[in-house]
Motif scaffolding. Structure first.
Motif, PDB file in Angstrom:
ATOM      1  N   ILE A   1       0.847  -1.188   0.000  1.00 46.15           N
ATOM      2  CA  ILE A   1       0.000   0.000   0.000  1.00 46.15           C
ATOM      3  C   ILE A   1       0.884   1.239   0.000  1.00 46.15           C
ATOM      4  N   ASP A   2       0.596   2.126  -0.923  1.00 46.84           N
ATOM      5  CA  ASP A   2       1.340   3.377  -1.047  1.00 46.84           C
ATOM      6  C   ASP A   2       0.504   4.489  -0.413  1.00 46.84           C
ATOM      7  N   ASP A   3       1.027   5.117   0.637  1.00 55.31           N
ATOM      8  CA  ASP A   3       0.272   6.224   1.245  1.00 55.31           C
ATOM      9  C   ASP A   3       0.925   7.572   0.956  1.00 55.31           C
TER      10      ASP A   3
ATOM     11  N   ASN B   1      -2.378  10.675  -3.187  1.00 51.90           N
ATOM     12  CA  ASN B   1      -3.826  10.531  -3.033  1.00 51.90           C
ATOM     13  C   ASN B   1      -4.406   9.660  -4.145  1.00 51.90           C
TER      14      ASN B   1
ATOM     15  N   SER C   1      -6.574   6.731  -0.128  1.00 47.57           N
ATOM     16  CA  SER C   1      -5.395   7.376   0.429  1.00 47.57           C
ATOM     17  C   SER C   1      -5.533   8.863   0.177  1.00 47.57           C
ATOM     18  N   GLU C   2      -5.566   9.617   1.265  1.00 49.10           N
ATOM     19  CA  GLU C   2      -5.665  11.071   1.126  1.00 49.10           C
ATOM     20  C   GLU C   2      -4.823  11.727   2.209  1.00 49.10           C
TER      21      GLU C   2
ATOM     22  N   LYS D   1      -3.254   9.584   4.890  1.00 52.24           N
ATOM     23  CA  LYS D   1      -4.175   8.812   5.726  1.00 52.24           C
ATOM     24  C   LYS D   1      -4.882   7.764   4.867  1.00 52.24           C
ATOM     25  N   LEU D   2      -4.953   6.535   5.384  1.00 52.35           N
ATOM     26  CA  LEU D   2      -5.568   5.436   4.629  1.00 52.35           C
ATOM     27  C   LEU D   2      -6.910   5.056   5.235  1.00 52.35           C
TER      28      LEU D   2
END
Ligand code: FES
Length: 118
Positions: free
Chosen positions: A18-20, A23, A39-40, A43-44
């Motif tokens: 997972i790439d955070d 966005n 993802s924004e 924050k996931l």
């Protein structure tokens, strides 16, 4: 696939990285379910992927200021609580996400069937 159980949740290991760092809104396939990964701002969030209004695929939506927006009729859902905006009278499901030893796990409620026969 790796699973960890506690009383009500089974934690399913997320199969891909997972790439955070940017966005996005995309599909996340875990435990035979298609979920929505958001993802924004670093924050996931993980939510259900079907819009409760008319069934659109929320993984084709986008996120603005903590709200997941449905691509069909623009219903908006809070990515922390799942609540729809005031006049919508609807909500989406939020799935807990945790990180352990560099891997992510999504918590999915065990069904009554799982509790009895699992
Ligand atoms: S289907 Fe999502 S807002 Fe209508």
């Amino acid at each position: 696939m790796e699973e960890i159980e506690d009383d009500d949740l089974t934690w399913h290991k997320v199969p891909s990285k997972i790439d955070d760092s940017r966005n996005y809104v995309k599909a996340l396939h875990v435990a035979g379910k298609k979920l929505c990964l958001i993802s924004e701002g670093g924050k996931l969030s993980v939510t259900s992927s079907r819009c409760p209004h008319a069934g659109a695929d929320l993984t084709h939506g986008w996120c603005e200021d903590g709200k997941l927006i449905c691509p069909f009729h623009r219903h908006r859902f809070d990515v922390e609580t799942g609540k729809g905006d005031e006049r919508q009278h609807n909500f989406i499901r939020i799935y807990p996400l945790k990180q352990e030893d560099g891997d992510y796990y999504v918590g999915i409620k065990r069904s009554l069937w799982d509790k009895i026969f699992g």
